[in-house]
Design a protein around this motif. Structure first.
Motif, mmCIF file in Angstrom:
data_model
loop_
_atom_site.group_PDB
_atom_site.id
_atom_site.type_symbol
_atom_site.label_atom_id
_atom_site.label_comp_id
_atom_site.label_asym_id
_atom_site.label_seq_id
_atom_site.Cartn_x
_atom_site.Cartn_y
_atom_site.Cartn_z
ATOM 1 N N GLU A 22 0.829 -1.211 0.000
ATOM 2 C CA GLU A 22 0.000 0.000 0.000
ATOM 3 C C GLU A 22 0.861 1.258 0.000
ATOM 4 O OE1 GLU A 22 -2.455 -3.291 1.724
ATOM 5 O OE2 GLU A 22 -0.393 -2.562 1.980
ATOM 6 N N VAL A 23 1.947 1.225 0.751
ATOM 7 C CA VAL A 23 2.849 2.379 0.820
ATOM 8 C C VAL A 23 3.607 2.548 -0.495
ATOM 9 C CG1 VAL A 23 4.817 3.393 2.046
ATOM 10 C CG2 VAL A 23 3.083 2.095 3.314
ATOM 11 N N ARG A 24 4.000 1.432 -1.082
ATOM 12 C CA ARG A 24 4.712 1.494 -2.369
ATOM 13 C C ARG A 24 3.809 2.032 -3.476
ATOM 14 N NH1 ARG A 24 6.025 -3.868 -3.682
ATOM 15 N NH2 ARG A 24 5.207 -4.702 -1.729
ATOM 16 N N LEU A 25 2.529 1.642 -3.456
ATOM 17 C CA LEU A 25 1.600 2.182 -4.449
ATOM 18 C C LEU A 25 1.429 3.687 -4.241
ATOM 19 C CD1 LEU A 25 -0.398 1.756 -6.778
ATOM 20 C CD2 LEU A 25 -2.180 1.391 -5.063
ATOM 21 N N ALA A 26 1.307 4.096 -2.990
ATOM 22 C CA ALA A 26 1.191 5.526 -2.698
ATOM 23 C C ALA A 26 2.405 6.283 -3.225
ATOM 24 C CB ALA A 26 1.038 5.743 -1.199
ATOM 25 N N GLY A 27 3.589 5.708 -3.064
ATOM 26 C CA GLY A 27 4.799 6.353 -3.554
ATOM 27 C C GLY A 27 4.787 6.544 -5.056
ATOM 28 N N TYR A 39 -4.561 16.285 -4.096
ATOM 29 C CA TYR A 39 -5.159 15.431 -5.128
ATOM 30 C C TYR A 39 -4.468 14.072 -5.153
ATOM 31 C CZ TYR A 39 -6.927 13.760 -9.587
ATOM 32 O OH TYR A 39 -7.522 13.000 -10.564
ATOM 33 N N ALA A 40 -3.148 14.057 -5.006
ATOM 34 C CA ALA A 40 -2.409 12.797 -4.986
ATOM 35 C C ALA A 40 -2.865 11.927 -3.815
ATOM 36 C CB ALA A 40 -0.910 13.067 -4.876
ATOM 37 N N GLU A 41 -3.072 12.543 -2.660
ATOM 38 C CA GLU A 41 -3.545 11.794 -1.495
ATOM 39 C C GLU A 41 -4.927 11.206 -1.755
ATOM 40 O OE1 GLU A 41 -2.894 9.880 1.775
ATOM 41 O OE2 GLU A 41 -1.440 11.394 1.113
ATOM 42 N N HIS A 42 -5.775 11.976 -2.438
ATOM 43 C CA HIS A 42 -7.103 11.467 -2.789
ATOM 44 C C HIS A 42 -7.004 10.262 -3.724
ATOM 45 C CE1 HIS A 42 -11.112 11.139 -4.517
ATOM 46 N NE2 HIS A 42 -10.538 11.233 -5.707
ATOM 47 N N VAL A 43 -6.161 10.371 -4.745
ATOM 48 C CA VAL A 43 -6.014 9.275 -5.703
ATOM 49 C C VAL A 43 -5.507 8.020 -4.993
ATOM 50 C CG1 VAL A 43 -4.794 8.477 -7.766
ATOM 51 C CG2 VAL A 43 -5.652 10.828 -7.660
ATOM 52 N N VAL A 44 -4.580 8.194 -4.071
ATOM 53 C CA VAL A 44 -4.076 7.054 -3.299
ATOM 54 C C VAL A 44 -5.202 6.379 -2.533
ATOM 55 C CG1 VAL A 44 -2.643 6.384 -1.326
ATOM 56 C CG2 VAL A 44 -1.711 7.904 -3.075
ATOM 57 N N GLN A 45 -5.951 7.174 -1.772
ATOM 58 C CA GLN A 45 -7.018 6.608 -0.938
ATOM 59 C C GLN A 45 -8.121 5.979 -1.793
ATOM 60 O OE1 GLN A 45 -6.712 6.296 2.334
ATOM 61 N NE2 GLN A 45 -4.731 7.312 2.155
ATOM 62 N N PHE A 46 -8.486 6.636 -2.868
ATOM 63 C CA PHE A 46 -9.544 6.142 -3.747
ATOM 64 C C PHE A 46 -9.114 4.834 -4.411
ATOM 65 C CE2 PHE A 46 -12.313 6.149 -7.479
ATOM 66 C CZ PHE A 46 -13.517 6.585 -6.932
ATOM 67 N N SER A 47 -7.866 4.783 -4.856
ATOM 68 C CA SER A 47 -7.354 3.592 -5.537
ATOM 69 C C SER A 47 -7.232 2.414 -4.577
ATOM 70 C CB SER A 47 -5.996 3.894 -6.177
ATOM 71 O OG SER A 47 -6.111 4.934 -7.123
ATOM 72 N N LEU A 48 -6.714 2.670 -3.388
ATOM 73 C CA LEU A 48 -6.578 1.594 -2.405
ATOM 74 C C LEU A 48 -7.943 1.049 -1.989
ATOM 75 C CD1 LEU A 48 -3.699 2.926 -0.119
ATOM 76 C CD2 LEU A 48 -3.615 0.975 -1.680
ATOM 77 N N ALA A 49 -8.919 1.934 -1.868
ATOM 78 C CA ALA A 49 -10.267 1.481 -1.503
ATOM 79 C C ALA A 49 -10.861 0.618 -2.608
ATOM 80 C CB ALA A 49 -11.166 2.690 -1.231
ATOM 81 N N GLY A 50 -10.657 1.018 -3.856
ATOM 82 C CA GLY A 50 -11.166 0.229 -4.972
ATOM 83 C C GLY A 50 -10.512 -1.133 -5.064
ATOM 84 N N ILE A 51 -9.194 -1.174 -4.858
ATOM 85 C CA ILE A 51 -8.466 -2.446 -4.901
ATOM 86 C C ILE A 51 -8.919 -3.347 -3.749
ATOM 87 C CG2 ILE A 51 -6.184 -3.485 -4.591
ATOM 88 C CD1 ILE A 51 -5.046 -1.085 -6.133
#
Length: 219
Positions: free
Chosen positions: A86-91, A193-205
């Motif tokens: 999850e952290v690597r995807l956020a990076g 916006y980047a933080e939003h994309v991270v959270q949105f993507s992780l929730a979808g996955i």
């Protein structure tokens, strides 16, 4: 008095720096070798000597812009490979959005111009430079979904994540009147916006992972 002497850039590098900026501003068709040479303070003969022609100058300046981006914003976000997925995807997401948002980054601006007026000149170099990034993201997405992830799920997740990031690129290059701007999402806070994309993507996955588990459990 500061007497530190900063040596001038060599001709080849001056051409790359200048060409990457002008190609980002105008695109391949509108940019001219004469203008690039004038601003790089050199002559057309130097383009012929270092790059042979305009096409090769375009390719090499795009590659140069890509390498500059990678130095400023490593594609893995500088995250240790042993860190949680999850952290690597956020990076990776934050690195990509930072590169897109940076006004000094010409790489994605050239890509945007290429998408608007395709020359097909970048196809080979894009495959060489971008495909490894695409594959790395797909491997990470599959790790997050789980071993039962289908190829379609991985590809769809990749498209969703990159699509969110590239939305910023489209908004960044829109030329809108003040009246029309109020209908467009404010993208000035790239970090938020980047933080939003991270959270949105992780929730979808996560939702996809749970769906797979229920499906397998019911079989």
């Amino acid at each position: 008095m500061n007497t530190t002497h900063v040596p001038p850039l060599k001709t080849r590098q001056r051409l790359l720096v200048t060409a990457s900026r002008i190609f980002a501003e105008k695109g391949y068709q509108e940019a001219t070798v004469a203008e690039i040479c004038e601003q790089a303070e050199t002559n057309i003969a130097s383009v012929n000597y270092h790059f042979r022609d305009k096409e090769n100058l375009y390719l090499e300046s795009w590659r140069y812009a890509f390498q500059q981006d990678m130095e400023r914003y490593p594609s893995d976000g500088g995250i240790d490979p042993d860190t949680a997925a999850e952290v690597r995807l956020a990076g990776r997401i934050k690195s990509l959005i930072a590169r897109i948002a940076d006004p000094e980054s010409h790489f994605f601006a050239i890509v945007h111009r290429e998408m608007a007026q395709q020359t097909s000149l970048l196809e080979k170099i894009m495959a060489q430079e971008i495909n490894p990034e695409r594959q790395a993201l797909n491997i990470l997405v599959k790790e997050l979904i789980g071993s039962d992830a289908t190829e379609q799920q991985v590809q769809f997740c990749h498209a969703s994540i990159v699509g969110q990031c590239f939305h910023l690129l489209k908004v960044k290059h829109l030329r809108l009147s003040q009246e029309t701007q109020r209908y467009v999402i404010d993208m000035n806070d790239a970090e938020a916006y980047a933080e939003h994309v991270v959270q949105f993507s992780l929730a979808g996955i996560k939702a996809m992972r749970e769906t797979n588990r229920h499906r397998i459990g019911s079989e």
